[in-house]
Design a protein around this motif. Structure first.
Motif, PDB file in Angstrom:
ATOM      1  N   CYS A  12       0.826  -1.206   0.000  1.00  0.00           N
ATOM      2  CA  CYS A  12       0.000   0.000   0.000  1.00  0.00           C
ATOM      3  C   CYS A  12       0.863   1.260   0.000  1.00  0.00           C
ATOM      4  N   CYS A  57      -0.651   5.109   0.160  1.00  0.00           N
ATOM      5  CA  CYS A  57      -2.091   5.257  -0.005  1.00  0.00           C
ATOM      6  C   CYS A  57      -2.694   6.019   1.175  1.00  0.00           C
ATOM      7  N   ALA A  59      -5.462   5.710   2.396  1.00  0.00           N
ATOM      8  CA  ALA A  59      -6.286   4.842   3.243  1.00  0.00           C
ATOM      9  C   ALA A  59      -5.461   3.925   4.146  1.00  0.00           C
ATOM     10  N   LEU A  60      -4.164   3.942   3.996  1.00  0.00           N
ATOM     11  CA  LEU A  60      -3.315   3.075   4.818  1.00  0.00           C
ATOM     12  C   LEU A  60      -3.135   3.680   6.208  1.00  0.00           C
ATOM     13  N   CYS A  70      -5.951  -1.299   6.353  1.00  0.00           N
ATOM     14  CA  CYS A  70      -6.640  -0.487   5.344  1.00  0.00           C
ATOM     15  C   CYS A  70      -7.917   0.083   5.972  1.00  0.00           C
ATOM     16  N   CYS A  80      -6.658  -3.880  -5.324  1.00  0.00           N
ATOM     17  CA  CYS A  80      -6.190  -4.250  -3.987  1.00  0.00           C
ATOM     18  C   CYS A  80      -6.622  -5.682  -3.662  1.00  0.00           C
ATOM     19  N   PRO A 124      -4.546  -6.181   0.765  1.00  0.00           N
ATOM     20  CA  PRO A 124      -4.206  -6.496  -0.598  1.00  0.00           C
ATOM     21  C   PRO A 124      -3.658  -5.257  -1.292  1.00  0.00           C
TER      22      PRO A 124
HETATM   23  S1  SF4 Z   1      -5.700  -2.014   0.442  1.00  0.00           S
HETATM   24 FE1  SF4 Z   1      -6.472  -0.056   1.253  1.00  0.00          FE
HETATM   25  S2  SF4 Z   1      -4.659   1.000   2.046  1.00  0.00           S
HETATM   26 FE2  SF4 Z   1      -3.941  -0.609   0.670  1.00  0.00          FE
HETATM   27  S3  SF4 Z   1      -3.699   0.395  -1.321  1.00  0.00           S
HETATM   28 FE3  SF4 Z   1      -5.747  -0.539  -1.265  1.00  0.00          FE
HETATM   29  S4  SF4 Z   1      -7.090   1.094  -0.547  1.00  0.00           S
HETATM   30 FE4  SF4 Z   1      -4.999   1.720  -0.064  1.00  0.00          FE
END
Ligand code: SF4
Ligand code: SF4
Length: 127
Positions: A12, A57, A59-60, A70, A80, A124
């Protein structure tokens, strides 16, 4: 033993996470929060933060290599979901190995999946 991805998160924070724009449009059945994406061309968007020189990312959550998750796991994009952690299902994963290596983490081995908590994949990854 916790899931290895919960101690990783490298993928990520290593790849650009790009996917079709419809995955971020509710009226098209998309689940990805659009405010977490940015348009990269007429057909694709990317998770914010993953187009940077050093991708990370938006969202990480947590710290790569220590404790990561995530924040939109149930809504994450298809790319992902397609990343399979190495050896989780008995096969190597060059993508997983490459991301981990970028953070100085050893490749996963079949032994990483032996234990009572080796359940659902959590992080993922990317395009
Ligand atoms: S799994 Fe979640 S944190 Fe990882 S890249 Fe995808 S959206 Fe971003
Ligand atoms: S798929 Fe591999 S690189 Fe991605 S979080 Fe899991 S162990 Fe880390």
């Amino acid at each position: 033993m916790s899931h290895p991805c919960l101690r990783c998160g490298a993928c990520c924070a290593h790849f650009r996470v790009a996917f079709h724009w419809s995955e971020a449009e509710a009226f098209m059945g998309g689940t990805v929060p659009p405010e977490l994406t940015e348009r990269i061309d007429p057909h694709r968007v990317a998770m914010r933060g993953t187009q940077a020189r050093q991708p990370h990312c938006v969202a990480l959550q947590g710290a790569v290599g220590t404790a990561a998750s995530c924040s939109i796991y149930a809504q994450r994009p298809s790319v992902c979901r397609e990343v399979i952690p190495a050896w989780e299902f008995g096969a190597p994963s060059a993508q997983c190995d490459k991301a981990r290596a970028a953070y100085g983490l050893a490749p996963l081995t079949p032994e990483d999946w032996i234990g009572p908590d080796a359940g659902e994949p959590v992080l993922p990854q990317s395009a």
